[in-house]
Design an enzyme around this catalytic site. Sequence first.
Site, mmCIF file in Angstrom:
data_model
loop_
_atom_site.group_PDB
_atom_site.id
_atom_site.type_symbol
_atom_site.label_atom_id
_atom_site.label_comp_id
_atom_site.label_asym_id
_atom_site.label_seq_id
_atom_site.Cartn_x
_atom_site.Cartn_y
_atom_site.Cartn_z
ATOM 1 N N ASP A 43 0.851 -1.185 0.000
ATOM 2 C CA ASP A 43 0.000 0.000 0.000
ATOM 3 C C ASP A 43 0.890 1.239 0.000
ATOM 4 O O ASP A 43 2.062 1.196 0.397
ATOM 5 C CB ASP A 43 -0.956 0.013 1.196
ATOM 6 C CG ASP A 43 -0.255 0.149 2.532
ATOM 7 O OD1 ASP A 43 0.798 -0.510 2.722
ATOM 8 O OD2 ASP A 43 -0.747 0.889 3.409
ATOM 9 N N GLU B 261 0.154 -1.027 5.777
ATOM 10 C CA GLU B 261 1.247 -0.522 6.620
ATOM 11 C C GLU B 261 1.161 0.977 6.824
ATOM 12 O O GLU B 261 1.472 1.488 7.908
ATOM 13 C CB GLU B 261 2.595 -0.898 5.985
ATOM 14 C CG GLU B 261 3.822 -0.595 6.862
ATOM 15 C CD GLU B 261 4.366 0.809 6.712
ATOM 16 O OE1 GLU B 261 5.200 1.218 7.539
ATOM 17 O OE2 GLU B 261 3.946 1.530 5.768
#
Length: 560
Positions: free
Chosen positions: A184, A248
């Site tokens: 991400d 994350e």
Amino acid sequence: MAEQQEIHRISKQKVYKPDKPSPLPAARYYCFTACFPTLLPPTVQTPTPLAAPGQRDMAGPGISTQALAAATLLFLATASGSTDPGSGKSWGSSRIPPQFDEEERVALKEALKGAIQIPTVSFSHEESNTTALAEFGEYIRKVFPTVFHSSFIRHEVVGTYSHLFTVQGSDSSLQPYMLMAHFDVVPASEEGWEVPPFSGLERDGFIHGRGTLDNKNSVMAILQALELLLIRNYSPKRSFFIALGHDEEVSGTKGALKMSALLQARGVKLAFLVDEGSFILEDFIPNLKKPFAMISVSEKGALDLMLQVNMTPGHSSAPPKETSIGILSAAVSRLEQTPMPNMFGSGPLKKALKLLANEFSFPANIVLSNLWLFRPIVSRLMERNHITNALVRTTTALTIFKAGIKVNVIPPLAQATINFRIHPSQTVHEVLELVKSIVADDRVQLHVLRSFDPLPVSPSDEQAMGYQLLQQTIQSVFPEVNIVVPGICIANTDSRHYANLTNGIYLFNPVFLQSRDFSSIHGINEKISVQNYENQVRFMFELIQNADTYKEPVPHQHEL
């Protein structure tokens, strides 16, 4: 062909050159004492001769049989392969060389470009581009078919979008390790970018786009290296895991935390793990011309603290002496003007500066070599740069301020959110107590939004398997980098969620990073050179094999 490959492998093998003198291995010690006995102090007893007493001297005048035998041992010890004393380095005879043909080199960079083009954005804890996250999962299946169809690799989707791979090794007695990354990314508008942030465009030897440094480069490099190894019929000896998180950037609670819980429930204990964090740094320290690799052995904790002031609203024509905005502004100003204590003087940073000392010219080399004397001076110098300042203290960053509803109304509420990054020498509780003493105003309420303590400092000595493997691989893949130091990661990663599985957490991204590139991470014009990425794949290719052949170092034993 096999013989030619083996000859090429041996010719390319790196010979270990210690940075500092180290205790002589047995064969070298015998050779030294036999050939140069007069250099030993009188109190040192020469070891038992290798030749039997009275044996005929076949070496000719002036050279003893003892010396000849010792020299022979030295030759055999050296010719049999490079061994790093005390590090446990051992290269297997069936190593696969990290050489990629032109077609493979084109394919690996095209694979990264395709990954960058998928906008896997995490907007907040509640919102992310789930369509892109699902698309990314399909993409890696297509790009790395050998990984997904290997008989000894188990793939699981965890938390809907994260990916956990279990690579089963042939030797169950060897403790497994983990390679980590996340796919991400933070949001990126096109404003200010040289090219669209999700274009994955290649220009002037660089691949541009959000995630090229943080952290799709690591995701793709790990899978690409494993794919290339499998194509070459690689079969692992040591088991390992690959954990790829999907959130994350918003704390990893739906991805990494769930993968960690799953592994803990299965009784998994890791020898070490490697995640994003530090880099091979260039031009980060004034007057230090050589690049150096920093392996972070700890990362900072975090505290998101909201400060709030409530007041009775009123008309602006008859204002009180202080408004909620004024009270809160004064409190925030005190926090900005009163930095947290400078914690320099112990831990990884002190060790790093000692290791770097010899790379500086006079007088800096003398200062850094004698921190017991010059610590206050170095401590103050570290504060002058915003990056090095973050290494020596808990930082205070005002990131959100909300107040006011109308131009002629006294605001009933004012709120400010401050992000503290906590130095490994402090705790959340200690920072909170310091904040209370600095604000010193009961009208200002403190609300903890999120907090966690810093990671414990992972070992970086000769017995630390993860650190030693990284160091050896760095020196093999990047021969121009002869300085490797431990450090502190000033950002936060998913690795903290796995602290219950290992005490060896190492944060290192095998990529050259210049100081001017640091701001592109979460900023604009993020990019990675094609050469940098190829070397990152090569690094992972080598690291996986090095973990298979690693041998535990033998502790030094001293006879009385």
